[in-house]
Design a protein around this motif. Structure first.
Motif, short mmCIF file in Angstrom:
data_model
loop_
_atom_site.label_atom_id
_atom_site.label_comp_id
_atom_site.label_asym_id
_atom_site.label_seq_id
_atom_site.Cartn_x
_atom_site.Cartn_y
_atom_site.Cartn_z
N GLY A 1 0.88 -1.13 0.02
CA GLY A 1 -0.01 0.09 0.06
C GLY A 1 0.93 1.36 -0.17
O GLY A 1 2.19 1.26 -0.26
N VAL A 2 0.33 2.46 0.36
CA VAL A 2 0.94 3.68 0.40
C VAL A 2 1.36 3.87 1.84
O VAL A 2 0.68 3.83 2.67
N ILE A 3 2.72 4.34 1.94
CA ILE A 3 3.15 4.85 2.99
C ILE A 3 3.21 6.22 3.10
O ILE A 3 3.67 7.06 2.04
N ALA A 4 2.41 6.81 4.31
CA ALA A 4 2.21 8.25 4.22
C ALA A 4 2.41 8.76 5.56
O ALA A 4 2.57 7.99 6.56
N ARG A 5 2.56 10.02 5.76
CA ARG A 5 2.77 10.68 6.87
C ARG A 5 1.47 11.51 6.99
O ARG A 5 1.00 12.25 6.27
N ILE A 6 0.85 11.47 8.28
CA ILE A 6 -0.38 12.24 8.51
C ILE A 6 0.22 13.39 9.32
O ILE A 6 0.68 13.34 10.39
N ALA A 7 -0.11 14.98 8.95
CA ALA A 7 0.08 15.97 9.62
C ALA A 7 -0.18 15.96 11.05
O ALA A 7 -1.33 15.55 11.57
N GLY A 8 0.71 16.01 12.21
CA GLY A 8 0.38 15.95 13.61
C GLY A 8 0.61 14.55 14.37
O GLY A 8 0.38 14.58 15.25
N VAL A 9 1.09 13.75 13.43
CA VAL A 9 1.40 12.32 13.84
C VAL A 9 2.81 12.13 13.94
O VAL A 9 3.37 11.99 12.83
N ALA A 10 3.31 12.03 15.17
CA ALA A 10 4.64 12.03 15.36
C ALA A 10 5.34 10.73 15.67
O ALA A 10 6.49 10.39 15.83
N ASP A 11 4.42 9.71 16.27
CA ASP A 11 5.24 8.51 16.68
C ASP A 11 4.22 7.25 16.34
O ASP A 11 3.07 7.46 15.92
N ARG A 12 4.74 6.01 16.37
CA ARG A 12 3.81 4.92 16.16
C ARG A 12 2.69 4.96 16.88
O ARG A 12 1.52 4.42 16.45
N THR A 13 2.39 5.39 18.18
CA THR A 13 1.48 5.11 19.38
C THR A 13 0.35 6.01 18.63
O THR A 13 -0.80 5.57 18.64
N ALA A 14 0.72 7.09 18.18
CA ALA A 14 -0.31 8.15 17.35
C ALA A 14 -0.71 7.43 16.18
O ALA A 14 -2.19 7.37 15.78
N ALA A 15 0.03 6.89 15.37
CA ALA A 15 -0.34 6.35 14.27
C ALA A 15 -1.13 4.98 14.28
O ALA A 15 -2.16 4.96 13.60
N GLU A 16 -0.91 4.25 15.33
CA GLU A 16 -1.72 3.08 15.50
C GLU A 16 -3.02 3.43 15.92
O GLU A 16 -4.14 2.58 15.64
N LYS A 17 -3.47 4.66 16.51
CA LYS A 17 -4.52 4.87 16.97
C LYS A 17 -5.39 5.08 15.57
O LYS A 17 -6.83 5.24 15.72
N LEU A 18 -4.90 5.47 14.43
CA LEU A 18 -5.40 5.81 13.27
C LEU A 18 -6.04 4.57 12.38
O LEU A 18 -6.55 4.58 11.44
N LYS A 19 -5.40 3.34 12.80
CA LYS A 19 -5.96 2.23 12.14
C LYS A 19 -7.56 2.08 11.96
O LYS A 19 -8.25 2.29 12.97
N GLY A 20 -7.76 1.69 10.76
CA GLY A 20 -9.40 1.60 10.35
C GLY A 20 -10.03 3.13 9.96
O GLY A 20 -11.05 2.79 9.29
N VAL A 21 -9.19 4.03 9.82
CA VAL A 21 -9.94 5.34 9.81
C VAL A 21 -10.10 5.33 8.18
O VAL A 21 -9.09 5.21 7.39
N LYS A 22 -11.23 5.70 7.77
CA LYS A 22 -11.60 5.82 6.38
C LYS A 22 -11.21 7.32 5.82
O LYS A 22 -11.51 8.40 6.55
N LEU A 23 -10.66 7.38 4.59
CA LEU A 23 -10.21 8.78 3.95
C LEU A 23 -11.14 9.17 3.10
O LEU A 23 -11.09 8.35 1.86
N TYR A 24 -12.01 10.12 2.94
CA TYR A 24 -12.90 10.80 2.08
C TYR A 24 -12.21 11.97 1.43
O TYR A 24 -11.42 12.56 2.05
N VAL A 25 -13.01 12.12 0.38
CA VAL A 25 -12.51 13.31 -0.48
C VAL A 25 -14.07 14.12 -0.98
O VAL A 25 -14.91 13.19 -1.20
#
Length: 181
Positions: free
Chosen positions: A64-88
Motif C-alpha cells: 500500500g501507500v506509506i504516508a505521514r499524517i500531519a500532527g502524527v509524530a510517533d507509532r502510538t499516534a499512528a496506531e490509533k488511526l488504524k481503520g480510519v476511512k479517508l474521504y474527499v
C-alpha cells in the motif's frame, strides 16, 4: 435537479488506514484510487467525522501507500488511526469519461423501468469480484435487489435527471409459484 457532483456533503471514499508503519508515525494506507499514489493529490482528506487530515505521500509499496499524517509524530499516534476511512469531497475529483461513474454519483438515484415507472432507489454499489452491482431498494418494500451494472440491465444512466433506467430479471414460473427443486 441539483447536480449530484456538486451536492453538498457528497464524499468519495479514497482509502483507509491499515495501520502504523515504522516508529516515526508513518501509516500504511490501502488506497482505492486507480493509481495508489494519487490518494495524496486531492489536498486535505476527511475521516468519517469530517475531521481534516493532511496526507503526505512517502512512498508506494506492494502492501500500500506509506504516508505521514500531519500532527502524527510517533507509532502510538499512528496506531490509533488504524481503520480510519479517508474521504474527499466529490467536487474535488476529476470528471469521468463517458460511461464511467463514481459510486457517489449513483447512490441515491431513482431507478425506473423502461416505461418510466418507479422501481426503487440505488442505495449502494457493490463489487464482489465479478463486476459492479447496483443495490436497489425496491419501491414500497424493505428488501433490496442486486442488479448487474451492465448495459443489458442498466441501459441508461441520466445523472442530470437523477435516475437510471433498469431492466429487472424476470422470475421464471417455477420460482414465482414456489415450485421446483
Amino acid at each position: 435537479m441539483n447536480d449530484p457532483k456538486t451536492a453538498p456533503g457528497r464524499r468519495v471514499l479514497l482509502g483507509h488506514i491499515a495501520g502504523a508503519h515504522g516508529v516515526r508515525g508513518d501509516v500504511l494506507i490501502k488506497a482505492h484510487t486507480a493509481a495508489p499514489e494519487s490518494i495524496a493529490a486531492y489536498g486535505l482528506l476527511e475521516d468519517e467525522t469530517g475531521r481534516k487530515l493532511e496526507v503526505n505521500l512517502e512512498r508506494v509499496t506492494a502492501k500500500g501507500v506509506i504516508a505521514r499524517i500531519a500532527g502524527v509524530a510517533d507509532r502510538t499516534a499512528a496506531e490509533k488511526l488504524k481503520g480510519v476511512k479517508l474521504y474527499v469531497a466529490r467536487e474535488q475529483l476529476p470528471e469521468t469519461a463517458a460511461g464511467e461513474f463514481y459510486h457517489a454519483d449513483l447512490i441515491g438515484l431513482a431507478a425506473v423501468d423502461l416505461a418510466g415507472a418507479p422501481v426503487g432507489r440505488i442505495v449502494a454499489v457493490e463489487n464482489f469480484g465479478a463486476g459492479d452491482l447496483l443495490e436497489i431498494r425496491l419501491e414500497g418494500a424493505h428488501r433490496t435487489e442486486l442488479l448487474p451494472f451492465t448495459d443489458a440491465f442498466v441501459p441508461e444512466v441520466d445523472l442530470a435527471r437523477g435516475r437510471v433506467v433498469v431492466v429487472l430479471p424476470e422470475e421464471d414460473d417455477e420460482q414465482a409459484s414456489g415450485e421446483g427443486g
